[in-house]
Design a protein around this motif. Sequence first.
Motif, PDB file in Angstrom:
ATOM      1  N   SER A  27       0.828  -1.211   0.000  1.00  0.00           N
ATOM      2  CA  SER A  27       0.000   0.000   0.000  1.00  0.00           C
ATOM      3  C   SER A  27       0.857   1.253   0.000  1.00  0.00           C
ATOM      4  O   SER A  27       0.552   2.226  -0.708  1.00  0.00           O
ATOM      5  N   ALA A  28       1.926   1.252   0.775  1.00  0.00           N
ATOM      6  CA  ALA A  28       2.819   2.421   0.838  1.00  0.00           C
ATOM      7  C   ALA A  28       3.481   2.664  -0.509  1.00  0.00           C
ATOM      8  O   ALA A  28       3.581   3.807  -0.960  1.00  0.00           O
ATOM      9  N   ARG A  29       3.929   1.593  -1.182  1.00  0.00           N
ATOM     10  CA  ARG A  29       4.551   1.752  -2.498  1.00  0.00           C
ATOM     11  C   ARG A  29       3.537   2.261  -3.518  1.00  0.00           C
ATOM     12  O   ARG A  29       3.866   3.061  -4.395  1.00  0.00           O
ATOM     13  N   HIS A  30       2.276   1.810  -3.396  1.00  0.00           N
ATOM     14  CA  HIS A  30       1.226   2.283  -4.291  1.00  0.00           C
ATOM     15  C   HIS A  30       0.992   3.786  -4.086  1.00  0.00           C
ATOM     16  O   HIS A  30       0.905   4.544  -5.062  1.00  0.00           O
ATOM     17  N   LEU A  31       0.907   4.214  -2.835  1.00  0.00           N
ATOM     18  CA  LEU A  31       0.728   5.648  -2.555  1.00  0.00           C
ATOM     19  C   LEU A  31       1.907   6.457  -3.075  1.00  0.00           C
ATOM     20  O   LEU A  31       1.729   7.539  -3.643  1.00  0.00           O
ATOM     21  N   LEU A  32       3.124   5.933  -2.900  1.00  0.00           N
ATOM     22  CA  LEU A  32       4.307   6.629  -3.389  1.00  0.00           C
ATOM     23  C   LEU A  32       4.257   6.781  -4.908  1.00  0.00           C
ATOM     24  O   LEU A  32       4.589   7.838  -5.446  1.00  0.00           O
ATOM     25  N   ILE A  38       1.650  12.319  -9.748  1.00  0.00           N
ATOM     26  CA  ILE A  38       1.126  13.684  -9.631  1.00  0.00           C
ATOM     27  C   ILE A  38       2.249  14.700  -9.776  1.00  0.00           C
ATOM     28  O   ILE A  38       2.104  15.718 -10.471  1.00  0.00           O
ATOM     29  N   LEU A  39       3.395  14.433  -9.155  1.00  0.00           N
ATOM     30  CA  LEU A  39       4.541  15.345  -9.278  1.00  0.00           C
ATOM     31  C   LEU A  39       5.047  15.407 -10.717  1.00  0.00           C
ATOM     32  O   LEU A  39       5.345  16.489 -11.227  1.00  0.00           O
ATOM     33  N   GLY A 172      -5.045   2.314  -9.973  1.00  0.00           N
ATOM     34  CA  GLY A 172      -4.317   3.259 -10.808  1.00  0.00           C
ATOM     35  C   GLY A 172      -4.935   4.639 -10.766  1.00  0.00           C
ATOM     36  O   GLY A 172      -6.095   4.816 -10.384  1.00  0.00           O
ATOM     37  N   SER A 173      -4.141   5.623 -11.179  1.00  0.00           N
ATOM     38  CA  SER A 173      -4.571   7.024 -11.124  1.00  0.00           C
ATOM     39  C   SER A 173      -5.086   7.536 -12.460  1.00  0.00           C
ATOM     40  O   SER A 173      -5.723   8.581 -12.518  1.00  0.00           O
ATOM     41  N   GLY A 174      -4.799   6.830 -13.544  1.00  0.00           N
ATOM     42  CA  GLY A 174      -5.155   7.332 -14.863  1.00  0.00           C
ATOM     43  C   GLY A 174      -4.175   8.376 -15.383  1.00  0.00           C
ATOM     44  O   GLY A 174      -4.450   9.055 -16.361  1.00  0.00           O
ATOM     45  N   LEU A 175      -3.010   8.515 -14.718  1.00  0.00           N
ATOM     46  CA  LEU A 175      -2.002   9.478 -15.156  1.00  0.00           C
ATOM     47  C   LEU A 175      -0.859   8.823 -15.932  1.00  0.00           C
ATOM     48  O   LEU A 175      -0.140   9.506 -16.657  1.00  0.00           O
TER      49      LEU A 175
END
Length: 193
Positions: A27-32, A38-39, A172-175
């Motif tokens: 989960s932490a790697r996914h958030l990272l 985003i960055l 996924g974020s779609g980015l």
Amino acid sequence: IGLDNIALRDPNISPHTRDELEKIGSSARHLLSLINDILDMSRIESGRMVLKEEEFSFKETIDQINTIVAGQCDDKKLIYDSRILGETDEYFIGDPLRLRQIIINILGNAVKFTDPPGTVTFTVVQSDDTAESRMLHFTMKDTGVGMDEAFLPKLFDPFAQEDATTTNRYGGSGLGMAITKNIVELMNGTISV
């Protein structure tokens, strides 16, 4: 993430605790990865993404990609087929980190959207050589779920995802594809599906 890795090295933890620590790490790697996406998108949109111009070993870069993707395929019981067709130069000038990011992003999607028994294929061809430049063609194919033809024009749009069911199942974020397309274009390349 670092503390989670340290805790996982303890041989005396129970299987239940190990399982929970592995879920925390995942989960932490996914958030990272979401934060990094985003960055990256922010850098691209503000015109501040700068590509490095350094000499790098092409073979080493491809080997690193293959190690990561083959591991993902092994975990999902998929076949991974990677080939360099013909000759390629040993060294290039460019940004190997961003090149890896592009290829791993696309191949990672191929793995994510392919169920066993499936195949992910990656081929490389060098062509159109001039004294100053080389053209590399990277082709990725998979036997996964595919996309609706109507979605294809939106694939490279920020936050684009085919439907909510896909997001719920695969995450996924779609980015990723928007970032990939922008980096490819910064490298004077093209990307198509």
